[in-house]
Design a protein around this motif. Structure first.
Motif, mmCIF file in Angstrom:
data_model
loop_
_atom_site.group_PDB
_atom_site.id
_atom_site.type_symbol
_atom_site.label_atom_id
_atom_site.label_comp_id
_atom_site.label_asym_id
_atom_site.label_seq_id
_atom_site.Cartn_x
_atom_site.Cartn_y
_atom_site.Cartn_z
ATOM 1 N N SER A 365 0.889 -1.261 -0.081
ATOM 2 C CA SER A 365 0.096 -0.123 0.136
ATOM 3 C C SER A 365 0.846 1.411 -0.055
ATOM 4 O O SER A 365 0.459 2.394 -0.392
ATOM 5 C CB SER A 365 -0.888 -0.009 1.322
ATOM 6 O OG SER A 365 -0.108 -0.045 2.166
ATOM 7 N N ASP A 366 1.937 1.190 0.512
ATOM 8 C CA ASP A 366 2.851 2.350 0.467
ATOM 9 C C ASP A 366 3.911 2.449 -0.662
ATOM 10 O O ASP A 366 4.979 3.019 -0.837
ATOM 11 C CB ASP A 366 3.744 2.045 1.590
ATOM 12 C CG ASP A 366 4.923 1.086 1.756
ATOM 13 O OD1 ASP A 366 4.476 -0.014 1.087
ATOM 14 O OD2 ASP A 366 5.545 1.283 2.639
ATOM 15 N N LEU A 367 3.525 1.871 -2.012
ATOM 16 C CA LEU A 367 4.188 1.672 -3.088
ATOM 17 C C LEU A 367 4.428 3.139 -3.575
ATOM 18 O O LEU A 367 5.496 3.470 -3.981
ATOM 19 C CB LEU A 367 3.540 1.123 -4.176
ATOM 20 C CG LEU A 367 4.295 0.993 -5.747
ATOM 21 C CD1 LEU A 367 5.400 0.375 -5.548
ATOM 22 C CD2 LEU A 367 3.369 0.320 -6.708
ATOM 23 N N GLU A 368 3.429 4.058 -3.367
ATOM 24 C CA GLU A 368 3.802 5.430 -3.872
ATOM 25 C C GLU A 368 4.896 6.259 -3.095
ATOM 26 O O GLU A 368 5.745 6.845 -3.472
ATOM 27 C CB GLU A 368 2.362 6.324 -3.627
ATOM 28 C CG GLU A 368 1.560 5.950 -4.809
ATOM 29 C CD GLU A 368 0.863 4.682 -4.791
ATOM 30 O OE1 GLU A 368 0.830 3.934 -3.773
ATOM 31 O OE2 GLU A 368 0.593 4.127 -5.862
ATOM 32 N N ASP A 369 5.159 5.698 -1.668
ATOM 33 C CA ASP A 369 5.863 6.368 -0.873
ATOM 34 C C ASP A 369 7.286 5.882 -1.285
ATOM 35 O O ASP A 369 8.363 6.581 -1.287
ATOM 36 C CB ASP A 369 5.583 5.975 0.685
ATOM 37 C CG ASP A 369 4.209 6.831 1.110
ATOM 38 O OD1 ASP A 369 3.897 7.554 0.470
ATOM 39 O OD2 ASP A 369 3.686 6.125 2.221
ATOM 40 N N PHE A 545 -2.232 -3.254 -13.204
ATOM 41 C CA PHE A 545 -1.224 -3.759 -13.758
ATOM 42 C C PHE A 545 -0.015 -2.855 -13.763
ATOM 43 O O PHE A 545 1.147 -3.038 -13.672
ATOM 44 C CB PHE A 545 -1.697 -3.971 -15.337
ATOM 45 C CG PHE A 545 -0.531 -4.792 -16.053
ATOM 46 C CD1 PHE A 545 -0.326 -6.031 -16.143
ATOM 47 C CD2 PHE A 545 0.720 -4.038 -16.916
ATOM 48 C CE1 PHE A 545 0.809 -6.566 -16.917
ATOM 49 C CE2 PHE A 545 1.389 -4.568 -17.552
ATOM 50 C CZ PHE A 545 1.692 -5.927 -17.499
ATOM 51 N N ILE A 546 -0.041 -1.498 -13.723
ATOM 52 C CA ILE A 546 0.663 -0.455 -13.990
ATOM 53 C C ILE A 546 1.511 -0.355 -12.686
ATOM 54 O O ILE A 546 2.664 -0.445 -12.326
ATOM 55 C CB ILE A 546 0.200 1.053 -14.087
ATOM 56 C CG1 ILE A 546 -0.272 0.909 -15.580
ATOM 57 C CG2 ILE A 546 1.246 2.095 -13.903
ATOM 58 C CD1 ILE A 546 -1.082 2.290 -15.934
ATOM 59 N N ARG A 547 0.749 -0.436 -11.527
ATOM 60 C CA ARG A 547 1.229 -0.595 -10.071
ATOM 61 C C ARG A 547 1.990 -1.750 -9.957
ATOM 62 O O ARG A 547 3.351 -1.962 -9.281
ATOM 63 C CB ARG A 547 0.069 -0.588 -9.106
ATOM 64 C CG ARG A 547 -0.617 0.589 -8.735
ATOM 65 C CD ARG A 547 -2.058 0.611 -8.076
ATOM 66 N NE ARG A 547 -1.390 0.035 -6.692
ATOM 67 C CZ ARG A 547 -0.871 0.388 -5.605
ATOM 68 N NH1 ARG A 547 -0.643 1.967 -5.770
ATOM 69 N NH2 ARG A 547 -0.461 -0.140 -4.368
ATOM 70 N N ALA A 548 1.633 -3.048 -10.431
ATOM 71 C CA ALA A 548 2.313 -4.398 -10.210
ATOM 72 C C ALA A 548 3.760 -4.262 -11.065
ATOM 73 O O ALA A 548 4.705 -4.585 -10.756
ATOM 74 C CB ALA A 548 1.639 -5.488 -11.104
ATOM 75 N N CYS A 549 3.682 -3.338 -12.304
ATOM 76 C CA CYS A 549 4.942 -3.155 -13.174
ATOM 77 C C CYS A 549 5.686 -2.349 -12.339
ATOM 78 O O CYS A 549 7.030 -2.593 -12.199
ATOM 79 C CB CYS A 549 4.422 -2.591 -14.460
ATOM 80 S SG CYS A 549 3.820 -3.778 -15.704
ATOM 81 N N MET A 550 5.314 -1.066 -11.695
ATOM 82 C CA MET A 550 6.330 -0.302 -11.208
ATOM 83 C C MET A 550 6.773 -0.989 -9.899
ATOM 84 O O MET A 550 8.004 -0.754 -9.572
ATOM 85 C CB MET A 550 5.445 0.741 -10.518
ATOM 86 C CG MET A 550 4.909 1.860 -11.689
ATOM 87 S SD MET A 550 6.116 2.482 -12.916
ATOM 88 C CE MET A 550 6.845 3.575 -11.686
ATOM 89 N N TRP A 551 6.027 -1.882 -9.239
ATOM 90 C CA TRP A 551 6.488 -2.629 -8.008
ATOM 91 C C TRP A 551 7.545 -3.543 -8.522
ATOM 92 O O TRP A 551 8.810 -3.773 -7.833
ATOM 93 C CB TRP A 551 5.343 -3.159 -7.171
ATOM 94 C CG TRP A 551 5.696 -4.162 -6.022
ATOM 95 C CD1 TRP A 551 5.152 -5.317 -5.754
ATOM 96 C CD2 TRP A 551 6.561 -3.654 -5.020
ATOM 97 N NE1 TRP A 551 5.948 -6.018 -4.711
ATOM 98 C CE2 TRP A 551 6.729 -4.912 -4.123
ATOM 99 C CE3 TRP A 551 7.384 -2.791 -4.634
ATOM 100 C CZ2 TRP A 551 7.341 -5.073 -2.948
ATOM 101 C CZ3 TRP A 551 8.055 -2.649 -3.296
ATOM 102 C CH2 TRP A 551 8.046 -3.986 -2.579
ATOM 103 N N HIS A 552 7.545 -4.352 -9.523
ATOM 104 C CA HIS A 552 8.314 -5.268 -9.988
ATOM 105 C C HIS A 552 9.538 -4.720 -10.562
ATOM 106 O O HIS A 552 10.806 -5.047 -10.288
ATOM 107 C CB HIS A 552 7.579 -5.867 -11.219
ATOM 108 C CG HIS A 552 8.650 -6.956 -11.846
ATOM 109 N ND1 HIS A 552 9.292 -6.754 -12.947
ATOM 110 C CD2 HIS A 552 8.959 -8.337 -11.659
ATOM 111 C CE1 HIS A 552 9.988 -8.107 -13.289
ATOM 112 N NE2 HIS A 552 9.683 -8.850 -12.349
#
Length: 601
Positions: A365-369, A545-552
């Motif tokens: 949930s804190d990916l943006e941070d 999908f975009i969030r998963a890509c950025m996290w990956h």
């Protein structure tokens, strides 16, 4: 050796600074090797390696259009096996030593043709012509070589290339292409990438079982043990110019263990970049080095290295490495013919791939941070790694200059030994003979140290410096990923939801009024609502999908490459410096023992 880059803002106002990521990769002049594509001026001197003879006393016009004797090209190939177009002062001296000319003549020839650390192909040819003149007893001068070249009668020296003395350095030649590993490319996925096509069966979760919405630390690598040993290596070498005078272009040879070497033009690299950046907009992709009007050889060599870093990054990306267009780029004998008969899809990967529920829950949930932390320091990282590149290149230049000067010193000392072969007393003099023998030991050991210095600088240039530039390119690619994300991730969900609400109220009103023909009108509105709802669902899936890509990309690609590959580079650098220092101690200790017995009276 860097031009001052022009500021470029690809997507309007951005806190990330100028970007290489544009609709046309050729319009950017901000390439961090200082390669200004719109400049017709030579690359900042001295560009390494630079094999332009035009910058060395005008020797580029000495040979002109004269026919080059076979012995010239054979000799140059012996000291430039990888076709870089240049060699060292050491190598030139070793070739001239096979001509049986006096050391004083060899010293004079080397001094005439080059005052730089490296010797270009044309400078090398002039040196061989001078050697041929000396062997025939004629005056050794560049002017005489130019006159013979105008007559298309370059003299052929007598060289015993079979006895060419090898470099005495213990360093391996970093420019030699190593044999491909037994299994450099595999369909196995060492990165454990998780994105699947809609029809694929669910896989075992790779991220563990985190509660959706829970904060997360980057725990573990997401990769198998020793993944870095499975890295694929692709070599990009210059084959030469092709085409007619008005349509000349440079051809590269791309060699990988996926198939036989294939010829590729720079424009075909641009095609590959264009396809990949459109298919994988939310993946890390390095920039292409630019094109230039009227490029010199130094610029072309820098561009070759930039293309090498680009293609090696791509083939080792956990997702992009299996792209069919990339596979064709590396294996098709003629990419132009392949493109004529193949339909190329530029569809974004989110249209054909999905993120399963487990993967979605694994996105913190804190990916943006976490991304904000990287955003905040990305400019600092790029700036400092660029400075490290600049300082390292300065060190390489100094080391090459030291190696060349030490080689020239060796030739001069050898010449001195020859001149003092006989004592003025006209009889056998033990004092003169002992000192002369000591100087011979000095020349042998300075030659050995010059070889070691040369290989040390080559190792730093082609290994350490390239690893540093790859680190810088990684952060530039991350910056460009942020810019693409900011530009391409917004969607129309809010607008579509408002339109669905409006159409829903409209449909309800139509059904209540039930005017003539209301069924047809109600069907049209219902179809529009269904279409908008499907678009909303697709957009929401794309968001995930975009969030998963950025996290990956953050967790698997960036985090591992910026640490593990840097560790490898640092360890290799320390090992090379240690080996050089040990070899230097052994060399000078040996010299000390050899001159211990030099007479004093």
């Amino acid at each position: 050796m860097f031009n001052a880059p022009r500021p470029v803002q690809a997507y309007g106002n951005s806190s990330l600074g100028a970007s290489f990521v544009t609709d046309n990769p050729l319009i950017s002049s901000v390439y961090d090797d200082g390669l200004d594509p719109w400049s017709a001026s030579p690359s900042p001197a001295p560009a390494l390696p630079s094999f332009s003879a035009t910058s060395s006393g005008g020797l580029g016009s000495v040979i002109g259009e004269a026919t080059i004797p076979v012995i010239y090209t054979r000799a140059f190939s012996a000291v430039d096996p990888t076709n870089t177009g240049e060699t060292s002062v050491n190598a030139l001296s070793r070739v001239l030593a096979t001509s049986s000319l006096p050391a004083s003549t060899v010293d004079k020839i080397v001094s005439l043709v080059s005052s730089r650390p490296r010797v270009s192909r044309l400078e090398f040819f002039v040196a061989l012509a001078l050697a041929a003149l000396a062997q025939s007893g004629k005056d050794v001068s560049v002017e005489r070589v130019a006159a013979l070249a105008q007559e298309n009668a370059l003299p052929e020296p007598t060289l015993d290339l079979s006895s060419l003395p090898p470099s005495q350095s213990t360093f391996h030649d970093i420019m030699q292409m190593p044999p491909p590993p037994a299994r450099g490319y595999s369909t196995e996925d060492p990165w454990s990438s998780r994105f699947t096509s809609p029809s694929a069966a669910p896989k075992t979760p790779a991220f563990g079982s985190l509660d959706n919405g829970a904060t997360s630390n980057i725990a573990g690598t997401g990769l198998p043990r020793e993944w870095w040993k499975k890295q694929e290596t692709v070599f990009v070498n210059i084959l030469g110019q092709q085409g007619f005078i008005l349509n000349r272009y440079l051809v590269y040879e791309v060699s990988s263990d996926r198939g036989a070497p294939v010829p590729r033009r720079y424009s075909e690299f641009v095609f590959l970049w264009d396809v990949l950046v459109k298919r994988y907009p939310f993946r890390l992709l390095p920039a292409l080095p630019p094109k230039r009007i009227g490029p010199d050889d130094g610029f072309l060599e820098q561009r070759r290295r930039g293309l090498t870093r680009f293609i090696n990054f791509v083939v080792n990306h956990p997702v992009i490495k299996d792209d069919p267009v990339l596979q064709s780029f590396l294996t098709e004998p003629s990419l132009e013919e392949w493109r004529k008969h193949t339909a190329i899809s530029y569809e974004e990967e989110s249209a054909s791939k999905r993120v399963d529920r487990v993967e979605e829950m694994a996105i913190p949930s804190d990916l943006e941070d976490k991304l904000a932390v990287v955003r905040g320091k990305i400019g600092f990282l790029i700036e400092h790694w660029q400075r490290i590149c600049l300082l390292t290149e300065r060190i390489v230049r100094r080391r090459e200059a030291a190696a060349a000067d030490l080689s020239r010193l060796t030739n001069t000392v050898k010449s001195l030994v020859e001149v003092n072969e006989r004592c003025w007393r006209g009889e056998e003099c033990e004092l003169c003979a002992g000192v002369r023998q000591g100087l011979a030991h000095v020349s042998a050991h300075t030659q050995r140290h010059a070889d070691a210095l040369e290989h040390r600088s080559r190792t730093m240039l082609y290994s350490t410096l390239e690893a540093i530039k790859a680190q810088r390119d990684l952060y530039v690619a991350m910056r460009d990923l942020f810019i693409r994300h900011d530009r391409l991730s917004p969607d129309q969900v809010d607008r579509l939801r408002k339109r669905v609400d409006t159409n829903s109220h409209k449909l309800e009103g139509i059904r209540q009024a039930q005017k003539e023909g209301w069924e047809h009108e109600a069907d049209k509105v219902a179809v529009a609502i269904e279409k908008d709802q499907a678009a909303i669902a697709a957009a929401l899936n794309r968001r995930v999908f975009i969030r998963a890509c950025m996290w990956h990309e953050l967790r698997v690609v960036l985090h591992n490459r910026e640490n593990t590959l840097l560790t490898q580079a640092v360890q290799a650098f320390a090992r090379d410096e240690h080996d050089f220092s040990e070899a230097a101690v052994i060399n000078w200790s040996s010299l000390l023992e050899a001159v211990e017995g030099m007479p004093l009276e």
